[in-house]
Design a protein around this motif. Structure first.
Motif, short mmCIF file in Angstrom:
data_model
loop_
_atom_site.label_atom_id
_atom_site.label_comp_id
_atom_site.label_asym_id
_atom_site.label_seq_id
_atom_site.Cartn_x
_atom_site.Cartn_y
_atom_site.Cartn_z
N ALA A 275 -6.36 0.66 2.79
CA ALA A 275 -7.00 -0.44 2.06
C ALA A 275 -7.00 -1.67 2.94
CB ALA A 275 -6.24 -0.72 0.77
N VAL B 48 -7.97 -6.30 -2.93
CA VAL B 48 -7.58 -5.18 -2.07
C VAL B 48 -8.67 -4.13 -2.22
CG1 VAL B 48 -5.80 -3.50 -1.52
CG2 VAL B 48 -5.16 -5.68 -2.60
N LEU C 67 0.86 -1.18 0.00
CA LEU C 67 0.00 0.00 0.00
C LEU C 67 0.90 1.23 0.00
CD1 LEU C 67 -2.82 1.36 0.56
CD2 LEU C 67 -2.29 1.07 2.99
N ILE D 198 -1.88 1.26 -4.84
CA ILE D 198 -1.29 -0.05 -4.55
C ILE D 198 -0.14 -0.26 -5.52
CG2 ILE D 198 -1.74 -2.55 -4.41
CD1 ILE D 198 -3.50 -0.85 -2.54
N THR E 204 -10.66 -0.57 -0.98
CA THR E 204 -10.44 0.69 -0.26
C THR E 204 -11.76 1.41 -0.01
OG1 THR E 204 -9.30 2.81 -0.27
CG2 THR E 204 -9.94 1.95 -2.42
N ALA F 135 -6.91 4.63 -2.56
CA ALA F 135 -5.57 4.13 -2.22
C ALA F 135 -4.75 3.95 -3.49
CB ALA F 135 -5.67 2.79 -1.49
#
Ligand code: ADP
Length: 429
Positions: free
Chosen positions: A39, A62, A34, A70, A64, A68
């Protein structure tokens, strides 16, 4: 849906309430971190900036809440961003469960009913995201400081221990997105078969034993009782499978039934449970991210799970090959064999196999590659009602020398000499 992606580092920006769905490739792990924002993976927050390594074949998302960035390093089988997920409806369920936990905690502990937190059971067909929803609800609860009990009745896959079991464990921390449930000291009962229909009666007996043990624990532990339980079930929802679902709802006194991804099951359960006013039946949407697995993939997953038991997720455990004499160990099978001799039956009646009868098993090469459970029983007649200490796998039988070689997680003597034989096998590859 994305095609296999090239290796290398790349960043993905996620808008609020979106998720990045990833299937790690078959051979190489994936690193992911991250970079900005917040997240979570199935209810567990990602630490900022820290690279996490996901093993081959893992499938996850993942998500959020507020946005976010990633970063991924390595190739994937597929990865793509989705802006439609059922996560909001799932977290709404969590909020209702939280309310019930708080009410249970605030009530006087002398009243067994009002001090009881939610008993949630997640049902639905295979690959509807049951295990994933179970995990989210447990992790969100653990994040708030609760220690809910996770009950896994899915003998086909098994999130707590290897397949072929029913099991339970308290969840004290949000579930690690890579490691999963910590394998230390769960409460496990051994069916010995991945499909409950191999011995339906035994499955029911074990579910009962599991519930009895949890009930005893709840009776003496107000904190655990208020946190309640989340029960994951198997995807078999027709015929006997459906009856086993009703049996589980009844045995655990479930008061919240979450039905994933099947309108028909929802309406049947809603109708069947309408006489129980304190049981809520709730329909939830299946996530578009759930990855379907065919029978072959399932079989492979089972093998990996058994391998993980002995070797650890990243080969971090070193199992030990042990040798025992035939006379050191006692092997039992549960079920099978005629209940009564033909001579004791009315004329014309056929002897039926008693599904919960304990049958001693002779040592021969049929035991090779079987995964056996080590019972905590002190005496043979306690075997069916006892939980188990762990598993061994038979790797060699030397008939002339009367020696058995088996793989065990540790060196040294087993916690008991009573072993339960089922149909679960494992071949080290
Ligand atoms: P069930 O328990 O109903 O059989 P699972 O929860 O195990 O289904 O989901 C099947 C697979 O799909 C699992 O490997 C899980 O990690 C994956 N999965 C579930 N939800 C998502 C998602 N939103 N994005 C990516 N993979 C997912």
């Amino acid at each position: 849906v994305g095609a296999p992606t090239m290796a290398g580092t790349r960043q993905v920006k996620l808008d609020k309430e979106c998720e990045l769905r990833v299937e790690v490739g078959a051979d190489t792990p994936l690193r992911l971190r991250l970079v900005t924002g917040t997240a979570e993976i199935f209810g567990t927050e990602l630490p900022p900036e820290i690279w996490l390594t996901f093993p081959p074949r893992l499938k996850f998302a993942v998500f959020t809440w507020y946005g976010a960035t990633i970063e991924m390093d390595g190739s994937t089988e597929t990865d793509y961003t989705a802006d439609e997920t059922p996560t909001v409806s799932y977290v709404n369920v969590h909020a209702i469960l939280e309310g019930r936990r708080n009410r249970a905690k605030a009530s006087s502990t002398s009243d067994p009913d009002s001090s009881q937190g939610p008993r949630v059971i997640v049902v639905g067909p295979t690959d509807s995201g049951k295990s994933t929803l179970t995990r989210m609800l447990l992790s969100w609860a653990a994040k708030q400081g609760w220690k809910p009990t996770f009950v896994d009745l899915d003998s086909g896959q098994g999130s707590i221990t290897i397949p072929g079991c029913v099991a339970a464990t308290p969840i004290e921390l949000p579930i690690d997105p890579v490691e999963g449930i910590p394998l230390d000291m769960p409460l496990v009962y051994f069916l010995g078969h991945t499909i409950p229909s191999a011995n339906t009666e035994l499955y029911k007996v074990l579910v009962k034993e599991l519930s009895r043990t949890i009930e005893r624990h709840f009776a003496g532990n107000a904190e655990a009782r208020a946190a309640g339980m989340v029960i994951n079930t198997m995807g078999w929802i027709e015929g006997v499978g459906y009856e086993l679902l009703l049996h589980a709802i009844d045995t655990f006194n479930a008061n919240v039934v979450l039905v994933l991804g099947q309108e028909k099951l929802y309406s049947i359960l809603k109708d069947v449970l309408k006489n129980k006013p304190n049981v809520d039946v709730v329909k939830l949407q299946k996530s578009g991210g759930v990855v379907s697995r065919n029978a072959k993939v399932r079989q492979k997953d089972r093998n990996y799970r058994i391998r993980e038991y002995f070797y650890g997720l990243t080969n971090d455990l070193s199992p030990h090959s042990n040798i025992a004499s035939f006379s050191d160990l006692f092997f039992y099978r549960i079920g099978g064999g005629p209940q009564a001799p033909r001579s004791a039956l009315p004329i014309g009646a056929e002897p039926v196999a008693d599904p919960t009868r304990l049958v001693p098993v002779n040592i021969n090469r049929d035991l090779l590659h079987l995964v056996l459970a080590v019972s905590f029983a002190k005496e043979p007649d306690q075997i069916i009602s006892s939980n188990i200490a762990g598993f061994i796998c038979i790797t060699d039988i030397d008939i002339p020398r009367k020696k058995i070689t088996y793989l065990a997680p540790t060196v040294g003597e087993l916690p008991s000499r009573f072993l339960i034989v089922g149909s679960l096998t494992w071949l080290e590859t």
